[in-house]
Write an enzyme that holds these catalytic residues in place. Structure first.
Site, PDB file in Angstrom:
ATOM      1  CE  LYS A   5     -23.213 -94.209  13.534  1.00 58.52           C
ATOM      2  NZ  LYS A   5     -24.551 -94.023  14.216  1.00 58.52           N
ATOM      3  CE1 TYR A  30     -24.372 -87.258  20.850  1.00 60.75           C
ATOM      4  CE2 TYR A  30     -24.355 -88.869  18.875  1.00 60.75           C
ATOM      5  CZ  TYR A  30     -24.201 -88.655  20.355  1.00 60.75           C
ATOM      6  OH  TYR A  30     -25.727 -89.406  21.084  1.00 60.75           O
ATOM      7  CG  ASP A  68     -16.982 -89.197  16.210  1.00 57.63           C
ATOM      8  OD1 ASP A  68     -17.134 -90.081  15.655  1.00 57.63           O
ATOM      9  OD2 ASP A  68     -17.571 -88.223  16.989  1.00 57.63           O
TER      10      ASP A  68
END
Length: 872
Positions: free
Chosen positions: A696, A571, A668
């Site tokens: 994040k 994802y 990622d």
């Protein structure tokens, strides 16, 4: 010798004549035993194809006289077999060597004999006890003769009987013929058995014999010997019949819905029981294989039925399991009305008296009236359901087939039993009334897809936070929880950490600057470039999703190519590209996945310009070489949060191929960057990508994203000072709040603290491993299948017996309902765990927090076991 089908037909006619004479002499009631005996003789004489029919009838005492069923059960494991001399000759032929050169012992009397093969007990020279399955002499030829005769009849009928032509009889018969012929091929059966063996590895009560690969030939299959109680003698098992029946149903449904590879002939002769109730699955001559799309269709159809959404159920059923649907368009509303009435009758009105055979018959009749029919796959599923229901009913005459089926299909849903739901409603109305009121208030003005109205699995009992400190949060009702969400990743230092508070306070006092140059954005960029050996420069944005969008745009602009390679299940944020083949929707063969949109509203061109591979499949990387000229980049989670492990050999091979072909490699690390190590998972693996996507942690709890990497790629968005050249050769990147002073101050404070205190990572991993061991001990103590992967603060929990393999297989074994429910049980015990998401530890979690979490988990899984979330 091979039977002559015409001689067999004469013998059958003789039986029919003899029975007719007996029928004239005696009333029907006194002829049941003779009927059964003659029927058995006819089926045996007719050959293996007809014996298979007898095996199915033996499980259906609800459809045929009890005397028939009792007599026909001999076909399940006590059919006629080869004599000793013939058996010895067959074994010698298959081995191409004397028997004693391989076997120390070989019992020439079979322990079981079915329609196609017989099974012998033996011992290898090394002492290993094995079962040897032999295709009976002449059976393969007999099957072939019968099928050729039947094929001629089908082709003739196709010309003269419209019903045969309308049902596509020739094609369907060809498929059935291939199925029967494969039963006499032990090489094919061995492949299927090994696949099922892998699928059930570690299962608490399902056993599959391990194949001995060196002793498999076209007519002989050697496997581990397993002692067990025959299915027809299940009353000798220590567990009650009702529990065995549910285990059987759950096992078959697991194979169909989750594995996509099911035993195709689950009659009592093919299933043994251990004394303590384990199921031993034998005989893979017939299997049913479903594609990812068919599994999705099966689950989505039955789920609509559980919700009594009949119109949706009709749409899904027709889309996935009906051929000739074009004939329905002219009379769609009429067809829909009839099928809705049928579904409602079987799944609702008659649900406590469920009959699979009656249900399938009624649906088949409707399809026939409208010129349509089942797909071949659904026909195979029907046969499995019928056989499973027959055997389960034999084990437990009072079994509620549909009730058990609902408990299984609802693994894909947040459904809870009525009793559990009522108890949760009462508990949370007392515990979090303010949060529930706020939930209802939010419904009037807010859609919150991240935490309330989550895609696929909404939160039924969300909490609303009043304040948060260190490793704990407190809701608006004053309840305090150990927090395992970490805001989905940013709060590695915990909530309200002094270095973050000081940075934000000073940043507010200095004024919030965005869209204008400021020192904090330079400082954050310098930290990022310094942290990654592969990075020359950095580009700031506002989220992990934005960082992926920008990285892919930079690569497309740099390479002048459109196609992106990604890995199934990975994802990369909520963009169209990031969601392709991620989460729970896959398509294509697992070894050759095809791209599929992750959400409605995705641009189909973006989906089609995506190549999907399997993480860990080194051989598939050759596709990168073959298609290098059309590729913009490869994007990958080096350490997928779903498994919390990285495959070093694969990443090394991936880096090598990308280097050789010049295709940029993008990592990622939005989740793992600065969480698993300072510098992310790539520093643990020692693999340098060309670009790294971040988010994040780097924002200190405020919205932030970044792309760091090679200068020539990052500078693709840097102006050339020539507007015409910019349009021709540069990519646009922007964002009003990108690089804003407040976020950059907070991010710089966190990264500086982590850089200067890198011992925190080892301490965090030690906490992670301690808690993981506690969880494993709890699930083991309660006899619950659960895979818990954890590394460096990231946890991935999966209620399944299956180890984490490729992503689709991991998801196919997941009990989503139990995972969601766990979050609610934990909240009752003072721990906040996000529903269906990896959960996280922070530096701020204390030993007391960890002990409280361990205790809450132990109490929760015990409660869940008592509430029936797991089949035992």
């Amino acid at each position: 010798m091979t039977r002559n089908p015409f001689t067999s037909a004469g013998t059958i006619l003789g039986h029919a004549f003899g029975y007719g004479v007996s029928r004239l002499r005696s009333p029907r009631e006194s002829l049941r035993a003779e009927e059964a005996e003659r029927l058995l003789d006819c089926l045996v004489e007719a050959g293996p194809i007809y014996m298979k029919l007898g095996q199915l009838l033996a499980t259906r005492s609800d459809l045929v006289p009890v005397e028939w069923a009792d007599k026909l059960r001999t076909l399940q494991d006590d059919a006629p077999h080869m004599d000793a001399a013939t058996t010895r000759a067959v074994v010698t032929r298959e081995l191409r060597a004397p028997m004693n050169s391989v076997f120390r012992e070989f019992d020439l009397a079979p322990v079981a004999s079915g329609s196609v093969a017989q099974v012998h007990r033996a011992r290898l020279l090394d002492g290993q006890e094995v079962a040897v399955k032999l295709v009976k002499e002449g059976v393969a030829e007999h099957i072939d003769q019968n099928l050729r005769l039947m094929g001629r009849g089908i082709r003739l009928a196709d010309k003269v009987l419209p019903v045969v032509a309308e049902s596509d009889g020739i094609r369907r018969f060809a498929e059935v013929s291939a199925l029967f012929r494969s039963q006499a091929d032990m090489l094919q059966e061995a492949v299927r058995q090994k696949a099922v063996y892998r699928n059930f590895g570690g299962h608490p009560y399902v056993r599959v014999p391990r194949v001995v690969p060196d002793l498999v030939t076209p007519r002989m299959l050697t496997m581990e010997f397993m002692e067990g109680i025959r299915g027809n003698s299940a009353h000798e098992v220590r567990l009650p019949g009702a529990q065995l029946a549910r285990r059987l149903q759950d096992t078959i449904y697991t194979m169909l819905y989750m594995h996509g590879l099911s035993h195709g002939d689950p009659h009592p002769g093919n299933i043994l029981f251990s004394q303590d109730g384990a199921l031993i699955l034998l005989d893979y001559g017939i299997t049913v294989e479903l594609t990812e799309d068919e599994k999705w269709g099966l689950s989505s159809f039955y789920y609509a039925c559980t919700r009594k959404e009949w119109d949706i159920a009709v749409d899904r059923f027709t889309a996935h399991f009906v051929t000739g649907a074009e004939n329905l368009r002219a009379r769609w509303e009429e067809y829909r009305g009839e099928l809705v009435a049928t579904l409602e009758r079987h799944f609702d009105t008659l649900s406590n008296r469920w009959s699979t055979i009656s249900y399938f018959r009624d649906v088949r009749d409707i399809l026939h009236r409208y010129g349509a029919r089942y797909t071949t796959s659904f026909t195979k599923v029907e046969l499995v359901f019928l056989s499973c229901e027959g055997f389960a009913t034999q084990l437990d005459p009072e079994i509620n087939i549909w009730d058990n089926a609902r408990k299984f299909t609802d693994r894909f849903s947040p459904y809870m039993s009525k009793a559990v739901r009522e108890r949760f409603d009462l508990q949370f109305r007392k515990q979090i009334p303010g949060s529930l009121d706020m939930r209802d208030r939010a419904d009037k003005s807010l859609v919150a897809p991240t935490h309330i109205h989550r895609y696929f699995f909404p939160s039924t009992y969300p909490i609303f936070v009043k304040d948060a400190l260190a490793g704990r949060i407190r809701d608006v009702d004053g309840n305090e929880y150990v927090d395992l969400s970490g805001g989905y990743g940013p709060h590695i230092l915990g909530y309200s950490h002094p270095v973050v508070n000081e940075a934000i306070t000073s940043g507010v006092a200095s004024g919030l600057v965005n869209g204008i140059g400021n020192q904090p954005e330079i400082e954050l960029a310098e930290l990022l470039v310094d942290a990654f050996p592969s990075a020359d420069k950095a580009l700031l944005c506002n989220s992990g999703t934005e960082s992926v969008l920008l990285a892919i745009r930079l690569c497309r602009a740099y390479r002048k190519r459109r196609t992106v390679v990604k890995f199934e299940g990975h994802y990369h944020g909520f963009s169209d590209q990031g969601m392709v083949s991620s989460w729970f929707r896959f398509t294509g063969d697992k070894h050759a996945p095809q791209p599929i949109a992750g959400t409605l509203g995705s641009d189909p061109n973006v989906v089609q310009n995506t190549v999907v591979l399997q993480y860990g499949d080194i051989a598939a990387l050759e596709q990168l070489r073959e298609r290098a000229d059309e590729l913009a980049c490869v994007i990958c989670e080096p350490m997928p949060s779903s498994t919390t492990t990285f495959d070093l050999d694969f990443l090394t091979a991936l880096r090598a191929v990308c280097t050789d072909t010049g295709v940029p490699l993008v990592f990622d690390e939005v989740v793992t960057g600065f969480r698993v190590a300072y510098g992310g998972a790539q520093t643990l693996a020692g693999i340098e990508p060309d670009l790294t996507c971040l988010g994040k942690v780097i924002g200190g709890g405020l919205p932030c994203g970044a792309v760091a990497g090679r200068a020539e790629l990052i500078e693709t968005c840097r102006s050339s000072e020539d507007p015409f050249r910019d349009y021709e050769q540069k990519a646009f990147a922007g964002g009003t709040l990108s690089g804003n002073s407040l976020t950059c101050r907070a991010g710089t404070a966190v990264l500086t603290h982590l850089r200067e205190n890198q011992h925190l990572y080892e301490e965090l991993d030690a906490k992670t491993q301690w808690l993981r061991r506690e969880f494993v001990e709890s699930t083991g103590k309660h006899g619950i299948s659960c895979r818990i992967n954890a590394q460096r603060s990231i946890f991935s929990l999966n209620f399944s017996h299956r180890s984490a393999g490729i992503y689709r297989e991991r998801m196919a074994g997941s009990n989503f309902k139990a995972t969601i429910a766990l979050a609610y049980y934990m909240r009752q015990h003072g721990v906040y765990m996000p529903e269906l998401h990896s959960f996280l530890l922070s530096v701020a979690h204390t030993d007391e927090d960890l002990a409280a979490t361990s205790k809450a988990f132990d109490l929760s899984v015990a409660d869940m076991a008592n509430d029936g979330f797991f089949v035992t």
